[in-house]
Design a protein around this motif. Sequence first.
Motif, PDB file in Angstrom:
ATOM      1  N   LEU A 202      42.914 -14.626  37.792  1.00 28.60           N
ATOM      2  CA  LEU A 202      42.807 -13.892  38.838  1.00 28.60           C
ATOM      3  C   LEU A 202      41.571 -13.094  38.927  1.00 28.60           C
ATOM      4  O   LEU A 202      41.162 -12.946  40.215  1.00 28.60           O
ATOM      5  CB  LEU A 202      44.010 -12.842  38.948  1.00 28.60           C
ATOM      6  N   SER A 203      40.856 -12.979  37.855  1.00 27.31           N
ATOM      7  CA  SER A 203      39.655 -12.364  37.825  1.00 27.31           C
ATOM      8  C   SER A 203      38.372 -13.556  38.009  1.00 27.31           C
ATOM      9  O   SER A 203      37.173 -12.988  38.423  1.00 27.31           O
ATOM     10  CB  SER A 203      39.207 -11.587  36.619  1.00 27.31           C
ATOM     11  N   GLY A 204      38.823 -14.698  38.227  1.00 30.80           N
ATOM     12  CA  GLY A 204      37.914 -15.765  38.731  1.00 30.80           C
ATOM     13  C   GLY A 204      37.264 -16.589  37.772  1.00 30.80           C
ATOM     14  O   GLY A 204      36.303 -17.198  37.729  1.00 30.80           O
ATOM     15  N   LYS A 205      38.040 -16.837  36.596  1.00 27.97           N
ATOM     16  CA  LYS A 205      37.725 -17.470  35.327  1.00 27.97           C
ATOM     17  C   LYS A 205      38.203 -18.764  35.375  1.00 27.97           C
ATOM     18  O   LYS A 205      39.613 -18.860  36.042  1.00 27.97           O
ATOM     19  CB  LYS A 205      37.860 -16.716  33.840  1.00 27.97           C
ATOM     20  N   PRO A 206      37.659 -19.880  34.653  1.00 26.04           N
ATOM     21  CA  PRO A 206      38.336 -21.197  34.903  1.00 26.04           C
ATOM     22  C   PRO A 206      39.564 -21.095  33.894  1.00 26.04           C
ATOM     23  O   PRO A 206      39.746 -20.209  33.139  1.00 26.04           O
ATOM     24  CB  PRO A 206      37.397 -22.033  34.430  1.00 26.04           C
ATOM     25  N   LEU A 207      40.387 -22.216  33.967  1.00 23.60           N
ATOM     26  CA  LEU A 207      41.849 -22.212  33.363  1.00 23.60           C
ATOM     27  C   LEU A 207      41.520 -22.249  31.668  1.00 23.60           C
ATOM     28  O   LEU A 207      42.293 -21.476  31.039  1.00 23.60           O
ATOM     29  CB  LEU A 207      42.451 -23.564  33.604  1.00 23.60           C
ATOM     30  N   LYS A 208      40.644 -22.958  31.072  1.00 18.56           N
ATOM     31  CA  LYS A 208      40.348 -22.950  29.880  1.00 18.56           C
ATOM     32  C   LYS A 208      40.066 -21.715  29.281  1.00 18.56           C
ATOM     33  O   LYS A 208      40.710 -21.191  28.251  1.00 18.56           O
ATOM     34  CB  LYS A 208      39.279 -24.064  29.328  1.00 18.56           C
ATOM     35  N   THR A 209      39.033 -20.819  29.846  1.00 22.25           N
ATOM     36  CA  THR A 209      38.642 -19.620  29.332  1.00 22.25           C
ATOM     37  C   THR A 209      40.042 -18.846  29.526  1.00 22.25           C
ATOM     38  O   THR A 209      40.110 -17.982  28.622  1.00 22.25           O
ATOM     39  CB  THR A 209      37.544 -19.191  30.247  1.00 22.25           C
ATOM     40  N   ALA A 210      40.512 -18.753  30.464  1.00 19.24           N
ATOM     41  CA  ALA A 210      41.802 -18.181  30.879  1.00 19.24           C
ATOM     42  C   ALA A 210      42.733 -18.019  29.865  1.00 19.24           C
ATOM     43  O   ALA A 210      43.584 -16.925  29.328  1.00 19.24           O
ATOM     44  CB  ALA A 210      42.352 -18.183  32.209  1.00 19.24           C
TER      45      ALA A 210
ATOM     46  N   ASP B  71      45.808 -28.804  31.793  1.00 15.06           N
ATOM     47  CA  ASP B  71      45.081 -29.531  32.787  1.00 15.06           C
ATOM     48  C   ASP B  71      45.184 -30.748  32.968  1.00 15.06           C
ATOM     49  O   ASP B  71      45.168 -31.226  34.136  1.00 15.06           O
ATOM     50  CB  ASP B  71      43.615 -29.265  31.996  1.00 15.06           C
ATOM     51  N   ALA B  72      45.794 -31.580  32.042  1.00 18.05           N
ATOM     52  CA  ALA B  72      46.074 -32.810  32.226  1.00 18.05           C
ATOM     53  C   ALA B  72      47.323 -33.006  33.169  1.00 18.05           C
ATOM     54  O   ALA B  72      47.592 -34.021  33.751  1.00 18.05           O
ATOM     55  CB  ALA B  72      46.528 -33.547  30.949  1.00 18.05           C
ATOM     56  N   HIS B  73      48.116 -32.086  33.164  1.00 15.05           N
ATOM     57  CA  HIS B  73      49.439 -32.136  33.749  1.00 15.05           C
ATOM     58  C   HIS B  73      49.509 -31.519  35.122  1.00 15.05           C
ATOM     59  O   HIS B  73      50.359 -31.286  35.863  1.00 15.05           O
ATOM     60  CB  HIS B  73      50.635 -31.833  33.027  1.00 15.05           C
ATOM     61  N   LEU B  74      48.305 -30.752  35.480  1.00 14.05           N
ATOM     62  CA  LEU B  74      48.159 -29.786  36.667  1.00 14.05           C
ATOM     63  C   LEU B  74      47.925 -30.843  37.734  1.00 14.05           C
ATOM     64  O   LEU B  74      47.101 -31.455  37.647  1.00 14.05           O
ATOM     65  CB  LEU B  74      47.077 -28.679  36.421  1.00 14.05           C
ATOM     66  N   PRO B  75      48.629 -30.459  39.100  1.00 11.51           N
ATOM     67  CA  PRO B  75      48.554 -31.311  40.180  1.00 11.51           C
ATOM     68  C   PRO B  75      46.801 -31.142  40.599  1.00 11.51           C
ATOM     69  O   PRO B  75      46.355 -29.913  40.431  1.00 11.51           O
ATOM     70  CB  PRO B  75      49.152 -30.779  41.392  1.00 11.51           C
TER      71      PRO B  75
ATOM     72  N   MET C  68      42.151 -25.826  43.854  1.00  7.78           N
ATOM     73  CA  MET C  68      42.452 -24.534  44.570  1.00  7.78           C
ATOM     74  C   MET C  68      41.625 -23.508  43.489  1.00  7.78           C
ATOM     75  O   MET C  68      41.196 -22.591  43.794  1.00  7.78           O
ATOM     76  CB  MET C  68      43.874 -24.343  44.762  1.00  7.78           C
ATOM     77  N   MET C  69      41.841 -23.552  42.291  1.00 13.28           N
ATOM     78  CA  MET C  69      41.696 -22.773  41.181  1.00 13.28           C
ATOM     79  C   MET C  69      40.075 -22.893  41.130  1.00 13.28           C
ATOM     80  O   MET C  69      39.418 -21.730  41.012  1.00 13.28           O
ATOM     81  CB  MET C  69      42.376 -23.239  39.870  1.00 13.28           C
ATOM     82  N   MET C  70      39.621 -23.817  41.306  1.00 14.52           N
ATOM     83  CA  MET C  70      38.002 -24.185  41.295  1.00 14.52           C
ATOM     84  C   MET C  70      37.429 -23.294  42.651  1.00 14.52           C
ATOM     85  O   MET C  70      36.430 -22.473  42.229  1.00 14.52           O
ATOM     86  CB  MET C  70      37.680 -25.558  41.386  1.00 14.52           C
ATOM     87  N   ARG C  71      37.905 -23.516  43.555  1.00 14.01           N
ATOM     88  CA  ARG C  71      37.310 -22.848  44.846  1.00 14.01           C
ATOM     89  C   ARG C  71      37.529 -21.320  44.735  1.00 14.01           C
ATOM     90  O   ARG C  71      36.740 -20.451  45.001  1.00 14.01           O
ATOM     91  CB  ARG C  71      38.149 -23.246  46.020  1.00 14.01           C
ATOM     92  N   TYR C  72      38.614 -20.910  44.115  1.00 13.79           N
ATOM     93  CA  TYR C  72      38.938 -19.545  43.992  1.00 13.79           C
ATOM     94  C   TYR C  72      38.011 -18.794  42.925  1.00 13.79           C
ATOM     95  O   TYR C  72      37.482 -17.872  43.198  1.00 13.79           O
ATOM     96  CB  TYR C  72      40.389 -19.208  43.277  1.00 13.79           C
ATOM     97  N   SER C  73      37.781 -19.561  41.680  1.00 15.39           N
ATOM     98  CA  SER C  73      36.878 -19.105  40.723  1.00 15.39           C
ATOM     99  C   SER C  73      35.412 -18.813  41.333  1.00 15.39           C
ATOM    100  O   SER C  73      34.897 -17.868  41.133  1.00 15.39           O
ATOM    101  CB  SER C  73      36.979 -20.051  39.539  1.00 15.39           C
ATOM    102  N   SER C  74      34.862 -19.956  41.999  1.00 17.27           N
ATOM    103  CA  SER C  74      33.666 -19.727  42.482  1.00 17.27           C
ATOM    104  C   SER C  74      33.349 -18.835  43.620  1.00 17.27           C
ATOM    105  O   SER C  74      32.688 -17.837  43.791  1.00 17.27           O
ATOM    106  CB  SER C  74      32.846 -21.155  43.171  1.00 17.27           C
TER     107      SER C  74
END
Length: 757
Positions: free
Chosen positions: A320-328, A389-393, A399-405
């Motif tokens: 939610l704070s804008g970080k990528p999935l791995k870091t989160a 990440d491998a099983h995420l649509p 969407m997460m990448m756009r939200y992060s940036s």
Amino acid sequence: MSQLPTLIADLALILICAGVMTLLFKKLKQPLVLGYVVAGFLASPHMPYTPSVMDTANIKTWADIGVIFLLFALGLEFSFKKIVKVGGSAIIAACTIIFCMILLGIGVGMGFGWHRMDSLFLGGMIAMSSTTIIYKAFDDLGLRKKQFTGLVLSILILEDILAIVLMVMLSTMAVSHNFEGTEMLESIGKLLFFLILWFVVGIYLIPEFLKRCRKLMGEETLLIVSLALCFGMVVMAAHTGFSAAFGAFIMGSILAETIEAESIDRLVKPVKDLFGAIFFVSVGMMVDPAMIVEYAVPIIVITLAVILGQSVFGTFGVILSGKPLKTAMQCGFSLTQIGEFAFIIASLGVSLHVTSDFLYPIVVAVSVITTFLTPYMIRLAEPASTFVDAHLPESWKKMMMRYSSGSQTALNHENLWKKLILAMVRITVVYSIVSISIVALSFRFVVPFFKENLPHFWASLLGAVFIILCIAPFLRAIMVKKNHSVEFMTLWHDNRANRAPLLSTIVIRIMIAVLFVIFVISGLFKASIGLIIGVAVLVVLLMVWSRRLKKQSILIERRFFQNLRSRDVRAEYLGEKKPEYAGRLLSHDLHLADMEIPGESCWAGKTLMELNLGKKFGVHVASILRGKRRINIPGGSVRLFPMDKIQVIGTDEQLNVFNEAMQNGAKIDWEVYEKSEMALKQFIIDSDSVFLGKTIRESGIRDKYHCMIAGVESEDGTLMVPDVNAPLEEGDVVWVVGEKEDVYQLVDQKNEKVQAG
């Protein structure tokens, strides 16, 4: 035989158990906190095979002192400036985690049918991760320099301060047994009021006090004064309705901004370790094995709630704070434990008699389990993120990448209006709180004193003048501050439509100042409202026009910020911290790098003009740090010496080239080593010697041949330190030392009879 007091016997038992357990847990590479808890269990009445503590009331008092020292030490490591520096990501993540975990804890408690207060305290206990345990886990796993650990530590900083706020709120609800929103807001408002007041007044007064007493402050004196300030704030906090731990934390955070902070932390640490150990031992004493067996199911459920809840909500909050999935996920999985704050909140519930007896042992058991699992959860984060990440649509990933940036851009964007309004609100709130406290204290102490010693009218008049003079610098700052700032003037000249809102901000702040004066006058005099308003407006106008008041207001604010930044300024001077302007250089693709002149550098001894670094490498030396001395903006005549630390400004490429050249300048080839070999030889002054009858100074051995006469041996075999003005006599044996080549050159050119030494 004299009888040993119970307290001493109990303390001996506690420390013996704690000492044995710390050695054992150190050997097992487990957190010492768990060792203390086990030691407490061994010393408790619940363990029939070992001696037990006889007077638990005394131990409880010592444990309360331990909480005070723990929070005081936490405050010393904390800085209010850190809240500003942690950034929006940590704030969003921490608030999300705490809010969701509190709700989860309340839900779990309600699901078991527990009382509302038990459920509420359970939510508070499982919401706070353990800073101590996470620090140790990162160190053990060698992860302290990883990118995600910085965010985790920032979240922990926020959780620590929010834990203090949560403790105050829980105390309020526990005492009043009221869960209404109005009372909660009142409690939070009271907390913020005293927090700001104590911090502002403390930063203004305490560093100045320590500065003036610095010459009198030895280590012993500094320790006693620091503890006096700590416990003084504890008493003050208790009298104003807050917990002792809150007061200790506030004083620690105030002292953290002083130059003496590191010394105080070092001096307090042994005392904190002792009483902190007693506190954690007292936690273990409350562990009842029978109760743990009875509540095994809740323990398992709460453990799963902590692990899964922190993993999920931590990951969600960081995303939610804008970080990528791995870091989160790395952040979320790192926070899956409870520790010291869970114990402190649990002990708070026990001391207020609002939680059930079973809750404390349950929380201790959950803490032990989650602490043990922490390293494994941290290791699990990366493979888990890979799996997710491998099983995420793909649509979710995009969407997460756009939200992060996009969120990063939004978080970092500040317009002029926002900066101006926030600054005005901050100034108004802080100075209003200071003014309110001055007015309240004056009406409580000063005005009654005047009325006891003066006629009523003169007492009221003198009281009004005194109060208004005291609050005048702050009211003037409220009205005038930021009216000529860059943001204000830019908005004023940029668009005429901005002028009306800008003027309204001035009018509102003037009205606030007028209301303060009206309150003071109306509280001391009975007069018509029109007259009071007229006098108040006149007084406020005099405040605005007074140059002396302007100067006083500026001096007060300047001293405050000097005290607030004193520790940072000292750290910058000693090179322990980069100066503030270093961050601004980044926007221009420039960096401030710290480099050290190698001891064998060929640059050592040369001036900056001789080195001509700007022309050769395009870099500029901003400062030279030599021991505890700092040379800012050094001139061309300044020489560099071995081990000098230099702060250099340049681009990445320029700094890399410069550093490579500096390191290459420190390399010495083998020929230099061979030429530098020293030799010691002796020769005899005979009748044919060119040195016969000459003094050492006249011989030219040092100047011409770069050799040194180590000693002169007379005919009787005595070796004497040479006298530079004494002539060399026939039969003297001269011992010469120098580089081998120079020694042989001296011998060969003078054709002396040389005997190897």
